[in-house]
Design a protein around this motif. Structure first.
Motif, PDB file in Angstrom:
ATOM      1  N   PHE A   1       9.400 -25.378 -33.935  1.00  0.00           N
ATOM      2  CA  PHE A   1      10.454 -24.592 -33.287  1.00  0.00           C
ATOM      3  C   PHE A   1      10.434 -24.782 -31.760  1.00  0.00           C
ATOM      4  CE2 PHE A   1       9.524 -22.261 -37.241  1.00  0.00           C
ATOM      5  CZ  PHE A   1      10.768 -22.370 -37.841  1.00  0.00           C
ATOM      6  N   GLY A   2      10.031 -25.985 -31.350  1.00  0.00           N
ATOM      7  CA  GLY A   2      10.025 -26.260 -29.905  1.00  0.00           C
ATOM      8  C   GLY A   2      11.133 -27.236 -29.540  1.00  0.00           C
ATOM      9  N   GLU A   3      11.170 -27.597 -28.248  1.00  0.00           N
ATOM     10  CA  GLU A   3      12.213 -28.521 -27.769  1.00  0.00           C
ATOM     11  C   GLU A   3      11.914 -29.947 -28.235  1.00  0.00           C
ATOM     12  OE1 GLU A   3      12.351 -28.304 -23.524  1.00  0.00           O
ATOM     13  OE2 GLU A   3      13.162 -26.276 -23.528  1.00  0.00           O
ATOM     14  N   SER A   4      12.989 -30.747 -28.374  1.00  0.00           N
ATOM     15  CA  SER A   4      12.848 -32.184 -28.656  1.00  0.00           C
ATOM     16  C   SER A   4      13.391 -32.951 -27.465  1.00  0.00           C
ATOM     17  CB  SER A   4      13.693 -32.574 -29.869  1.00  0.00           C
ATOM     18  OG  SER A   4      13.081 -32.169 -31.029  1.00  0.00           O
ATOM     19  N   HIS A   5      12.662 -33.947 -27.008  1.00  0.00           N
ATOM     20  CA  HIS A   5      13.118 -34.727 -25.841  1.00  0.00           C
ATOM     21  C   HIS A   5      13.114 -36.226 -26.128  1.00  0.00           C
ATOM     22  CE1 HIS A   5      13.033 -31.618 -22.537  1.00  0.00           C
ATOM     23  NE2 HIS A   5      12.607 -30.960 -23.597  1.00  0.00           N
ATOM     24  N   PRO A   6      14.078 -36.946 -25.561  1.00  0.00           N
ATOM     25  CA  PRO A   6      14.154 -38.392 -25.828  1.00  0.00           C
ATOM     26  C   PRO A   6      13.221 -39.217 -24.925  1.00  0.00           C
ATOM     27  CG  PRO A   6      16.036 -37.698 -24.489  1.00  0.00           C
ATOM     28  CD  PRO A   6      15.201 -36.469 -24.734  1.00  0.00           C
TER      29      PRO A   6
ATOM     30  N   THR B   1       3.969 -46.736 -28.411  1.00  0.00           N
ATOM     31  CA  THR B   1       3.496 -46.407 -27.063  1.00  0.00           C
ATOM     32  C   THR B   1       4.664 -45.858 -26.255  1.00  0.00           C
ATOM     33  OG1 THR B   1       1.950 -48.239 -27.213  1.00  0.00           O
ATOM     34  CG2 THR B   1       2.329 -47.346 -25.014  1.00  0.00           C
ATOM     35  N   ILE B   2       4.385 -44.792 -25.523  1.00  0.00           N
ATOM     36  CA  ILE B   2       5.438 -44.160 -24.729  1.00  0.00           C
ATOM     37  C   ILE B   2       4.926 -43.938 -23.313  1.00  0.00           C
ATOM     38  CG2 ILE B   2       6.682 -41.952 -24.490  1.00  0.00           C
ATOM     39  CD1 ILE B   2       6.996 -41.991 -27.470  1.00  0.00           C
ATOM     40  N   GLY B   3       5.775 -44.208 -22.333  1.00  0.00           N
ATOM     41  CA  GLY B   3       5.421 -43.973 -20.928  1.00  0.00           C
ATOM     42  C   GLY B   3       6.283 -42.836 -20.409  1.00  0.00           C
ATOM     43  N   ILE B   4       5.643 -41.817 -19.863  1.00  0.00           N
ATOM     44  CA  ILE B   4       6.407 -40.617 -19.495  1.00  0.00           C
ATOM     45  C   ILE B   4       6.169 -40.231 -18.040  1.00  0.00           C
ATOM     46  CG2 ILE B   4       6.722 -38.155 -20.019  1.00  0.00           C
ATOM     47  CD1 ILE B   4       5.573 -38.914 -22.852  1.00  0.00           C
ATOM     48  N   LYS B   5       7.268 -39.941 -17.363  1.00  0.00           N
ATOM     49  CA  LYS B   5       7.173 -39.400 -16.002  1.00  0.00           C
ATOM     50  C   LYS B   5       7.061 -37.889 -16.147  1.00  0.00           C
ATOM     51  CE  LYS B   5       9.503 -39.492 -11.625  1.00  0.00           C
ATOM     52  NZ  LYS B   5      10.677 -39.928 -10.899  1.00  0.00           N
ATOM     53  N   THR B   6       5.934 -37.354 -15.699  1.00  0.00           N
ATOM     54  CA  THR B   6       5.621 -35.960 -16.041  1.00  0.00           C
ATOM     55  C   THR B   6       6.001 -35.009 -14.910  1.00  0.00           C
ATOM     56  OG1 THR B   6       3.396 -36.333 -15.232  1.00  0.00           O
ATOM     57  CG2 THR B   6       3.742 -36.624 -17.582  1.00  0.00           C
ATOM     58  N   THR B   7       7.293 -34.893 -14.650  1.00  0.00           N
ATOM     59  CA  THR B   7       7.697 -34.045 -13.526  1.00  0.00           C
ATOM     60  C   THR B   7       8.563 -32.845 -13.936  1.00  0.00           C
ATOM     61  OG1 THR B   7       9.454 -35.635 -13.178  1.00  0.00           O
ATOM     62  CG2 THR B   7       7.569 -35.798 -11.703  1.00  0.00           C
ATOM     63  N   GLY B   8       8.848 -32.688 -15.221  1.00  0.00           N
ATOM     64  CA  GLY B   8       9.716 -31.575 -15.646  1.00  0.00           C
ATOM     65  C   GLY B   8       8.962 -30.596 -16.530  1.00  0.00           C
ATOM     66  N   ILE B   9       9.662 -29.573 -16.991  1.00  0.00           N
ATOM     67  CA  ILE B   9       9.024 -28.500 -17.767  1.00  0.00           C
ATOM     68  C   ILE B   9       8.364 -29.060 -19.027  1.00  0.00           C
ATOM     69  CG2 ILE B   9       9.488 -26.370 -19.098  1.00  0.00           C
ATOM     70  CD1 ILE B   9      11.819 -25.859 -17.161  1.00  0.00           C
ATOM     71  N   PHE B  10       9.075 -29.892 -19.763  1.00  0.00           N
ATOM     72  CA  PHE B  10       8.539 -30.437 -21.020  1.00  0.00           C
ATOM     73  C   PHE B  10       7.568 -31.581 -20.738  1.00  0.00           C
ATOM     74  CE2 PHE B  10       8.694 -33.364 -24.624  1.00  0.00           C
ATOM     75  CZ  PHE B  10       8.519 -32.513 -25.705  1.00  0.00           C
ATOM     76  N   THR B  11       7.985 -32.494 -19.878  1.00  0.00           N
ATOM     77  CA  THR B  11       7.163 -33.697 -19.675  1.00  0.00           C
ATOM     78  C   THR B  11       5.804 -33.371 -19.041  1.00  0.00           C
ATOM     79  OG1 THR B  11       8.478 -34.070 -17.691  1.00  0.00           O
ATOM     80  CG2 THR B  11       9.027 -35.400 -19.609  1.00  0.00           C
TER      81      THR B  11
ATOM     82  N   TYR C   1      20.112 -27.591 -17.280  1.00  0.00           N
ATOM     83  CA  TYR C   1      20.142 -28.066 -18.666  1.00  0.00           C
ATOM     84  C   TYR C   1      19.904 -26.946 -19.686  1.00  0.00           C
ATOM     85  CZ  TYR C   1      19.076 -30.816 -22.782  1.00  0.00           C
ATOM     86  OH  TYR C   1      19.070 -31.325 -24.050  1.00  0.00           O
ATOM     87  N   ARG C   2      18.856 -26.149 -19.468  1.00  0.00           N
ATOM     88  CA  ARG C   2      18.511 -25.167 -20.510  1.00  0.00           C
ATOM     89  C   ARG C   2      19.526 -24.027 -20.639  1.00  0.00           C
ATOM     90  NH1 ARG C   2      14.024 -27.649 -19.012  1.00  0.00           N
ATOM     91  NH2 ARG C   2      12.734 -28.505 -20.674  1.00  0.00           N
ATOM     92  N   PRO C   3      19.973 -23.374 -19.543  1.00  0.00           N
ATOM     93  CA  PRO C   3      21.016 -22.347 -19.728  1.00  0.00           C
ATOM     94  C   PRO C   3      22.226 -22.907 -20.461  1.00  0.00           C
ATOM     95  CG  PRO C   3      20.229 -22.336 -17.468  1.00  0.00           C
ATOM     96  CD  PRO C   3      19.550 -23.485 -18.149  1.00  0.00           C
ATOM     97  N   TRP C   4      22.603 -24.152 -20.108  1.00  0.00           N
ATOM     98  CA  TRP C   4      23.742 -24.774 -20.786  1.00  0.00           C
ATOM     99  C   TRP C   4      23.455 -24.916 -22.295  1.00  0.00           C
ATOM    100  CZ3 TRP C   4      23.230 -29.414 -23.420  1.00  0.00           C
ATOM    101  CH2 TRP C   4      24.394 -29.842 -24.062  1.00  0.00           C
ATOM    102  N   LEU C   5      22.230 -25.378 -22.599  1.00  0.00           N
ATOM    103  CA  LEU C   5      21.882 -25.629 -24.005  1.00  0.00           C
ATOM    104  C   LEU C   5      21.922 -24.328 -24.820  1.00  0.00           C
ATOM    105  CD1 LEU C   5      20.822 -27.877 -25.943  1.00  0.00           C
ATOM    106  CD2 LEU C   5      18.524 -27.069 -25.421  1.00  0.00           C
ATOM    107  N   TYR C   6      21.344 -23.263 -24.250  1.00  0.00           N
ATOM    108  CA  TYR C   6      21.299 -22.000 -25.001  1.00  0.00           C
ATOM    109  C   TYR C   6      22.718 -21.475 -25.230  1.00  0.00           C
ATOM    110  CZ  TYR C   6      16.379 -22.425 -23.785  1.00  0.00           C
ATOM    111  OH  TYR C   6      15.107 -22.911 -23.625  1.00  0.00           O
TER     112      TYR C   6
END
Ligand SMILES: Cc1cc2nc3c(=O)[nH]c(=O)nc-3n(C[C@H](O)[C@H](O)[C@H](O)COP(=O)(O)OP(=O)(O)OC[C@H]3O[C@@H](n4cnc5c(N)ncnc54)[C@H](O)[C@@H]3O)c2cc1C
Length: 440
Positions: free
Chosen positions: A257-262, A276-286, A154-159
């Motif tokens: 100036f950081g990432e935004s995630h849905p 209230t938000i429920g997040i699965k915390t398995t990635g770089i941002f989460t 995802y990130r190389p593609w985004l940059y």
């Protein structure tokens, strides 16, 4: 219904800003800088090259505009559909951008190296070379987004995707200086300057947005960790607030100036504005969500999405969630659950099931949790099996009733694909199926 109208507006605007360029074909002989007016094909190639360049640039501008979420929100919350249009234009519409330099090359009887080799010998050549750089950037963006996207992280593609900013700027510069039609028609030249001006303003706007200065601020007022890798956070508005209806999502940014995630809004309290938000915390941002403490401030944007809108009533509905895909359904259940609401909630392990007791209390036997990677004895609300065709039919009361329900599916792309297949094999009409993938 509203979003159909929104969609028409967007499609209408895209057509209205591109199709008129085809009128340039009418005045074939006038614009040509050559005298062999009998050579129809040469004229045709020349004009097609120019028109494709103009329409291609307008489509690039549209791609750019449709990528600005806050701007899109002024017309529609249906960001997922808008992103589909953005991708469609990127993949097919922008083929016109290839047509422009290739036809120019054919017209001037040049070889393929002409497309890429810089030439700074005259002022005109300098501006053609500006176009060459824009084309090389375009090639890189096109290859990584339209052809190799699924193979890139995802990130190389985004940059790489951000190269579209300098690419668009170079495109404007190139056309403004040597575009045959732009130099001939004052109206077109004015439009080009207006677009270039708009582009520059929007780039500044994007930077301000990226800084997070324009976004509503929220602070964490409660944090819980019901299972490993899941964190539930409650946010209180610290100023301007967002009003979300069930099933919508926001973008969260945790630093300037950081990432935004849905993330889906799991619960929205109309009285306090709390989200209230429920997040699965398995990635770089989460994973960073694990470290948000009470009082931490974040920035939100939104609300986006129209998922579950057709469920905001008392009609029969089946909600099918895979893992963290339960989040958009929580408020649908809070606000629109009745005895014709069925929830199928699949997880790998029983320890990952969220709100089990709440769902049991609210929905009784209309709620079934599925556990797919653990052995166990089936109970009234837990089945140790994958959701399959037969189980689904049994839970909805048989084949005859299959099309009585609307189906709402949320989870990973693979989960959605397999659930859609199961529904189709049960002869459910695709018009009854609504999906939200936690990825795009
Ligand atoms: C409409 C929608 C609603 C969502 N709701 C929830 C939710 O309620 N709870 C939850 O836990 N997760 C939700 N997600 C998924 C969540 O956004 C991603 O898991 C998260 O962005 C991954 O980021 P990461 O850096 O932690 O993971 P990474 O491991 O770095 O990325 C994993 C994958 O997530 C996707 N992704 C990464 N960054 C972004 C981004 N900025 N925008 C879009 N996709 C991205 C990419 O496909 C990437 O390959 C939702 C996703 C969407 C599209």
């Amino acid at each position: 219904m509203q979003n159909r109208f929104d969609r028409k507006i967007i499609i209408g605007l895209i057509l209205a800003t591109t199709l008129p360029f085809l009128l340039l074909f009418i005045n074939l002989s006038e614009v040509l800088p050559i005298t062999n007016s009998g050579d129809f094909w040469a004229k045709f190639v020349f004009i097609t090259a120019n028109v494709s360049g103009l329409i291609g640039t307008i489509l690039l501008v549209w791609s750019f505009l449709l990528g600005i979420r806050s701007l899109v929100l002024l017309i529609t919350p249906d960001l997922i559909w808008v992103l589909k249009v953005h991708k469609w234009i990127g993949k097919y519409g922008l083929l016109l951008v290839f047509v422009h330099p290739i036809l120019e090359m054919i017209y001037y009887l040049e070889g393929i190296d002409w497309l890429f080799v810089p030439n700074l010998s005259t002022e005109t050549q300098v501006y053609i070379t500006v176009g060459r750089f824009a084309f090389i950037l375009f090639l890189v963006i096109y290859l990584t987004s339209a052809v190799l996207r699924s193979r890139l992280k995802y990130r190389p593609w985004l940059y790489i995707h951000y190269l579209s900013y300098p690419m668009l700027f170079l495109t404007f510069l190139h056309a403004n200086s040597i575009g045959t039609y732009l130099n001939k028609y004052l109206g077109l030249k004015t439009l080009w300057f207006a677009l270039l001006f708009l582009f520059q303003i929007l780039v500044i706007y994007r930077i301000v947005e990226w800084a997070g200065w324009l976004k509503p601020k929220y602070k964490v007022i409660s944090k819980s960790k019901p299972t490993e890798n899941i964190v539930i956070l409650v946010f209180q508005p610290a100023g301007r607030s967002i009003k979300a209806i069930p099933g919508q999502f926001i973008f969260m940014q945790i630093k300037h100036f950081g990432e935004s995630h849905p993330f889906s809004v799991m619960e929205f309290d109309e009285n306090t504005g709390q989200i209230t938000i429920g997040i699965k915390t398995t990635g770089i941002f989460t994973k960073k969500m694990e470290y948000l403490d009470i009082g931490s401030r974040v920035m939100f944007s939104g609300p986006f999405g129209i998922f579950t809108r057709e469920a905001h009533n008392d009609k029969p509905k089946v909600l099918i969630a895979g893992g963290i895909g339960i989040t958009p359904f929580v408020d649908v259940i809070n606000k629109f659950c009745n005895d014709q609401t069925i929830l199928l909630y699949s997880n790998k392990l029983s320890s990952q099931i969220l709100f089990h007791d709440k769902f049991k209390t609210l929905m009784g036997l209309n709620y079934t949790a599925f556990v797919t990677q653990e052995e166990g004895v089936n109970k009234s609300n837990i089945v140790y099996h994958r959701i399959d065709k037969d189980i689904l039919l049994r839970l909805i009361g048989g084949q005859k009733l299959a099309n009585n329900y609307q189906y709402f599916l949320c989870g990973s792309p693979d989960f959605i694909t397999s659930m859609v297949d199961i529904l189709k094999s049960n002869k459910v009409n695709t018009s009854q199926i609504y999906t939200e993938k936690f990825s795009y």
